[in-house]
Structure formats: C-alpha cells, structure tokens
Design an enzyme around this catalytic site. Sequence first.
Site, mmCIF file in Angstrom:
data_model
loop_
_atom_site.group_PDB
_atom_site.id
_atom_site.type_symbol
_atom_site.label_atom_id
_atom_site.label_comp_id
_atom_site.label_asym_id
_atom_site.label_seq_id
_atom_site.Cartn_x
_atom_site.Cartn_y
_atom_site.Cartn_z
ATOM 1 N N SER A 159 0.857 -1.185 0.000
ATOM 2 C CA SER A 159 0.000 0.000 0.000
ATOM 3 C C SER A 159 0.888 1.228 0.000
ATOM 4 C CB SER A 159 -0.876 0.004 1.254
ATOM 5 O OG SER A 159 -1.425 1.288 1.449
ATOM 6 N N TYR A 172 -0.485 -1.397 10.631
ATOM 7 C CA TYR A 172 -0.820 -1.691 9.233
ATOM 8 C C TYR A 172 0.243 -1.094 8.307
ATOM 9 C CZ TYR A 172 -3.486 -2.054 4.917
ATOM 10 O OH TYR A 172 -3.888 -2.362 3.641
#
Length: 208
Positions: free
Chosen positions: A61, A93
């Site tokens: 990401s 994350y």
Amino acid sequence: MNENVSKPYVFVYKCVIGAGRTQDGFGMEFGVNHLGHFLLTLLLLDRLKQCAPSRIVTVTSLLHRFGDVDFALLDQTKDLVRGENSVTRFMAYCHSKLCNSLFTRELANRLEGTNVSCFCVHPGVVRTELGRNSQWWMNALLTPISRLFFLDPEGGAQTTLHCVLQEGLEPLSGRYFSRCSVAQGSAKSRDDALAKKLWEVSERLAGI
Ligand SMILES: *[C@@H]1O[C@H](CO)[C@@H](O)[C@H](O)[C@H]1NC(C)=O
C-alpha cells in the site's frame, strides 16, 4: 491468450487491520499481512521455480511510506507497535505494508536468474471489507467517504492484474507498481540491508 504467454501464479490474500493476536502470538497485522504470506511464498517457491516463468504479486500500500520496522520491539513483543488503540493499529498496518515491500525487494534479489519474478503493488484505495473489525465510529466515518472516493474492487484489481498479465515486466522484478506503472517506493522500502535483515528475522520467526 496464446500459449507463449506465461501462466502466472497470483497470491490474492487476506489483509487485516485490527487488534488482537494471531494463533502464534504475533500482532495481527505483522502476522497475517507479512509473516503468513512470507511463509506461504517460501513453501510454494520450489513449485514456482519448476513452473517458471512465474510471478509473485504482493499487495502492499501507499501507506508503506509511513512504515518502519523496530526489530527490538518485534523480538520483545512479536509486534511492530505497542498498544491496541486505532491509531496504533493503523501504524501497525503501515509497518506491515513496509514489510510487504521489503519482502518483495529481497525476494527479487534471491530469485535472480530463476525466471520467477515478483512485484508489489499499491492497488489504490479500494472499497473492501478491510475495516470489518474496526470500531463502529471509524466505519461510520469511512463508509460515506469510501462510497464517494474509493475505487470499486474491479478498479482496485487493475494494478495487480497488470503485474500478473503484462508481458515483458520481468526486468522490473522487485519494483513497486501504482496505477499500472512502476513507481518509486519510500527510501526505506528500497533499503537492501533492511530487506535482508527482515528476511532473516522472518525466517527465524516463521520457524524455517
Ligand atoms: C529462463 O528463461 C529463458 C528463456 O525462456 C531460458 O532460456 C532459461 O533457461 C531459463 N532459466 C531458468 C533458470 O529456468
């Protein structure tokens, strides 16, 4: 598709954010997003080499840019952050996504000359069920925004599909893709020494 086109393997995998631990006691994001897929890839690697040319696409990401790896903390707590609140888990994350990028980099180095290539992608910001375990207020906040601005899952699959199907990408093995083209990951994600260290630590943690 004609027969000369390689038949690539894809890992489409589950990605999580949220509190809690994996069965093996790792922080959820590190254990699932990184370590599980690290181990799965290694277990499949001989087969992928036999079937070469083949490809491994890892979904990272844009958020890897905020990531870091604290090896001392990882040793001590089996997690990349300390704490369970939403902000902390968001950082976990980001850290796990940096791990995905570093994994791809070291994997490419190790796969040189094997005709197995690997890529990592930022799929875009996609409406998925990633937030299914988040607190209700976070979902209440994000749902209307995601309806308006996020890619639908089909749009969100395009960069991954590009890395799976586009011919001639092999020389770009190890690189990071966004919007169906090669992009520059963060400086940390391009750090070969860091990538090698994460690999070695991950081998130890995964018990190989
Ligand atoms: C990689 O692919 C090329 C071209 O198809 C082939 O000549 C070479 O033998 C392959 N190398 C390995 C290690 O499989």
